[in-house]
Scaffold this active site. Sequence first.
Site, short mmCIF file in Angstrom:
data_model
loop_
_atom_site.label_atom_id
_atom_site.label_comp_id
_atom_site.label_asym_id
_atom_site.label_seq_id
_atom_site.Cartn_x
_atom_site.Cartn_y
_atom_site.Cartn_z
CG ASP A 259 -23.38 21.49 14.20
OD1 ASP A 259 -24.22 22.41 14.11
OD2 ASP A 259 -22.58 21.22 13.30
CB CYS B 141 -27.96 26.11 11.70
SG CYS B 141 -28.87 24.57 11.67
#
Length: 104
Positions: free
Chosen positions: A17, A57
């Site tokens: 992440d 992201c």
Amino acid sequence: MPVHEKLVPRFDAIILDPPSFTRNRASVPDALRGYKEIHLRALKLLKPGGLLATFCCSHHVPGPLFLDVILSAAYDARRKLRRVAIFSQGPDHPVVPMIRRRSI
């Protein structure tokens, strides 16, 4: 198996992440190289049959392109992948449609 590979720990699950690797279209190629590198390293540390959860992201990296990078890393790592789920961002990370309107 080479001796040095025996010393490397293997994991049942790995979560990737990272922060956004790109803030604009001009840096997408560098971001893709970064995403490939972290996936390649993760796949080499993942036990066979292990679970890799990975997230992106970067608004400028659409899902299909991100998947291509993951598949390229899997090919280089000689690992077989099975996709078990796809998730999307929460309401605190809204999609900005105008960013994806133009191709890279």
